[in-house]
Design a protein around this motif. Structure first.
Motif, PDB file in Angstrom:
ATOM      1  N   SER A  51       0.744  -1.051  -0.098  1.00  0.00           N
ATOM      2  CA  SER A  51      -0.003  -0.053   0.092  1.00  0.00           C
ATOM      3  C   SER A  51       0.777   1.105  -0.029  1.00  0.00           C
ATOM      4  O   SER A  51       1.918   1.225   0.594  1.00  0.00           O
ATOM      5  CB  SER A  51      -1.039   0.029   1.174  1.00  0.00           C
ATOM      6  N   CYS A  52       0.423   2.227  -0.626  1.00  0.00           N
ATOM      7  CA  CYS A  52       1.006   3.509  -0.824  1.00  0.00           C
ATOM      8  C   CYS A  52       1.384   4.123   0.645  1.00  0.00           C
ATOM      9  O   CYS A  52       2.535   4.722   0.734  1.00  0.00           O
ATOM     10  CB  CYS A  52       0.459   4.399  -1.585  1.00  0.00           C
ATOM     11  N   ALA A  53       0.403   4.117   1.667  1.00  0.00           N
ATOM     12  CA  ALA A  53       0.589   4.694   2.868  1.00  0.00           C
ATOM     13  C   ALA A  53       1.661   3.853   3.641  1.00  0.00           C
ATOM     14  O   ALA A  53       2.484   4.445   4.428  1.00  0.00           O
ATOM     15  CB  ALA A  53      -0.704   4.618   3.644  1.00  0.00           C
ATOM     16  N   ARG A  54       1.840   2.685   3.617  1.00  0.00           N
ATOM     17  CA  ARG A  54       2.812   2.011   4.195  1.00  0.00           C
ATOM     18  C   ARG A  54       4.308   2.369   3.460  1.00  0.00           C
ATOM     19  O   ARG A  54       5.231   2.723   4.287  1.00  0.00           O
ATOM     20  CB  ARG A  54       2.763   0.546   4.078  1.00  0.00           C
ATOM     21  N   ARG A  55       4.288   2.607   2.158  1.00  0.00           N
ATOM     22  CA  ARG A  55       5.648   2.734   1.576  1.00  0.00           C
ATOM     23  C   ARG A  55       5.833   4.268   1.927  1.00  0.00           C
ATOM     24  O   ARG A  55       7.123   4.629   2.141  1.00  0.00           O
ATOM     25  CB  ARG A  55       5.689   2.812   0.272  1.00  0.00           C
ATOM     26  N   LEU A  56       4.891   5.277   2.153  1.00  0.00           N
ATOM     27  CA  LEU A  56       5.194   6.624   2.589  1.00  0.00           C
ATOM     28  C   LEU A  56       5.830   6.685   4.031  1.00  0.00           C
ATOM     29  O   LEU A  56       6.745   7.324   4.302  1.00  0.00           O
ATOM     30  CB  LEU A  56       4.091   7.451   2.428  1.00  0.00           C
ATOM     31  N   GLY A  57       5.101   5.611   4.809  1.00  0.00           N
ATOM     32  CA  GLY A  57       5.484   5.771   6.204  1.00  0.00           C
ATOM     33  C   GLY A  57       6.601   5.404   6.170  1.00  0.00           C
ATOM     34  O   GLY A  57       7.609   5.755   7.117  1.00  0.00           O
ATOM     35  N   ARG A  58       7.137   4.190   5.333  1.00  0.00           N
ATOM     36  CA  ARG A  58       8.931   3.834   5.563  1.00  0.00           C
ATOM     37  C   ARG A  58       9.751   4.916   5.240  1.00  0.00           C
ATOM     38  O   ARG A  58      10.805   4.967   5.795  1.00  0.00           O
ATOM     39  CB  ARG A  58       8.985   2.741   4.613  1.00  0.00           C
ATOM     40  N   ALA A  59       9.422   5.682   4.050  1.00  0.00           N
ATOM     41  CA  ALA A  59      10.153   6.843   3.853  1.00  0.00           C
ATOM     42  C   ALA A  59      10.514   7.821   4.913  1.00  0.00           C
ATOM     43  O   ALA A  59      11.346   8.402   5.134  1.00  0.00           O
ATOM     44  CB  ALA A  59       9.693   7.378   2.594  1.00  0.00           C
ATOM     45  N   ILE A  60       9.209   8.119   5.460  1.00  0.00           N
ATOM     46  CA  ILE A  60       9.287   9.186   6.517  1.00  0.00           C
ATOM     47  C   ILE A  60      10.168   8.643   7.727  1.00  0.00           C
ATOM     48  O   ILE A  60      11.182   9.344   8.424  1.00  0.00           O
ATOM     49  CB  ILE A  60       8.061   9.524   6.931  1.00  0.00           C
ATOM     50  N   ASN A  61       9.852   7.411   8.167  1.00  0.00           N
ATOM     51  CA  ASN A  61      10.783   6.736   9.273  1.00  0.00           C
ATOM     52  C   ASN A  61      12.100   6.648   8.925  1.00  0.00           C
ATOM     53  O   ASN A  61      12.875   6.653   9.845  1.00  0.00           O
ATOM     54  CB  ASN A  61      10.171   5.206   9.587  1.00  0.00           C
ATOM     55  N   CYS A  62      12.673   6.388   7.809  1.00  0.00           N
ATOM     56  CA  CYS A  62      14.007   6.095   7.267  1.00  0.00           C
ATOM     57  C   CYS A  62      14.959   7.454   7.330  1.00  0.00           C
ATOM     58  O   CYS A  62      15.806   7.501   7.568  1.00  0.00           O
ATOM     59  CB  CYS A  62      13.989   5.515   6.036  1.00  0.00           C
ATOM     60  N   ASN A  63      13.997   8.504   6.926  1.00  0.00           N
ATOM     61  CA  ASN A  63      14.763   9.847   6.763  1.00  0.00           C
ATOM     62  C   ASN A  63      14.460  11.178   7.640  1.00  0.00           C
ATOM     63  O   ASN A  63      15.253  11.951   7.478  1.00  0.00           O
ATOM     64  CB  ASN A  63      14.499  10.369   5.331  1.00  0.00           C
ATOM     65  N   PHE A  64      13.352  10.946   8.419  1.00  0.00           N
ATOM     66  CA  PHE A  64      13.172  12.037   9.242  1.00  0.00           C
ATOM     67  C   PHE A  64      12.868  11.665  10.641  1.00  0.00           C
ATOM     68  O   PHE A  64      12.368  10.756  10.811  1.00  0.00           O
ATOM     69  CB  PHE A  64      11.822  12.772   8.559  1.00  0.00           C
TER      70      PHE A  64
END
Length: 293
Positions: A51-64
């Motif tokens: 899901s797009c929300a999970r992919r976005l969540g991973r991107a935020i958790n990894c980088n911010f």
């Protein structure tokens, strides 16, 4: 579960947030046990998990993290008139005005990112990282609203980010101190209208990606958090059905309020660790204000 398939566990670590999910694959597919970044062979066979929300969540958790910026650039009447003019000029024969407007806003958003990156490069800040969401929908009601943007970026000052936005106002918040920013990603994705073949968000190319590894599941295995981990999400376990869990490993402080959005309106902390190569956003001269028209 069909005969001739095996169950594989995919583990992703995004900062201190760990996700594990099971997927049924051909027995000839070999698990990749060494941690690596990016997609995996088994991941390509997953459906609901991607899901797009999970992919976005991973991107935020990894980088911010806590103290990084979440800004919302908005269009005033003059800025909206500019969007409308571009949309009317470039609108396709079968394209709705709503789709043309959001396309115009996405174009302005990318120009905005180039201006911010150029300004930061002048001040010695390299490798600008960002996530940009462009939306025209109210996430709570589903009603259409004037196009606007959500920008998540490192701890640059509000004044620098606002200086580059000339088409309206900029609301400013900082990311809250909490374990997992997936709820923030869900909140943002609720505001994005579905359009065929359209990206729901854009990001710089230098974002860090989750660490991923794979292994075969044990017979009858039920996924559980690591020792000391705090479970934050899971689906109901059923024999022969895919499993999913998300938990937080020890190490990041937790915030108790505003989990639906994951923000705090005050506070800044030191810079994040640098990651990856520089996104190609800047050049020797500032992008013109008329760019994208």
């Amino acid at each position: 579960m069909e005969r001739g398939v095996k169950c594989m566990v995919i583990r992703r670590r995004s900062g201190n947030v760990v996700e594990e999910s099971t997927v049924y694959v051909d027995p000839n597919v070999k698990p990749r046990r060494n941690k690596r970044k990016g997609a995996t062979t088994a991941e390509k066979q997953e459906g609901n998990e991607n899901s797009c929300a999970r992919r976005l969540g991973r991107a935020i958790n990894c980088n911010f993290s806590f103290g990084d910026l979440w800004t919302t650039p908005k269009y005033d009447d003059e800025g909206y008139a500019r969007l409308t003019a571009w949309a009317e000029e470039h609108r396709g024969a079968e394209q709705s005005m709503e789709d043309a407007l959001i396309e115009a806003a996405e174009r302005e958003g990318q120009n905005y990112m180039r201006r911010v990156a150029w300004l930061l490069k002048k001040k010695g800040v390299q490798n600008f990282r960002y996530i940009l969401i462009t939306t025209d929908m109210d996430g709570k009601t589903g009603e259409p609203v004037r196009p606007h943007h959500h920008l998540i970026a490192p701890r640059i000052s509000f004044e620098e980010a606002a200086k580059c936005w000339t088409l309206g106002t900029v609301d400013y918040q900082t990311l809250k101190q909490q374990d997992d920013y997936t709820p923030l990603a869900v909140y943002l994705m609720r505001q994005v209208r579905r359009r065929p073949d359209a990206k729901k968000y854009t990001c710089s190319r230098n974002l860090k990606k989750p660490l991923v590894n794979e292994r075969w599941a044990k017979p009858g295995e039920v996924l559980k958090p690591d020792r000391g981990g705090k479970l934050v999400d899971c689906n109901e376990w059923q024999p022969g059905r895919p499993q999913y869990i998300r938990f937080v490993k020890q190490g990041r402080a937790s915030g108790a309020e505003d989990l639906d959005q994951g923000v705090s309106r005050h506070g800044k902390v030191g810079a994040c660790a640098p990651a990856g190569a520089c996104d190609k956003n800047s050049s020797g001269a500032p992008p013109g204000e008329g760019a994208g028209r």
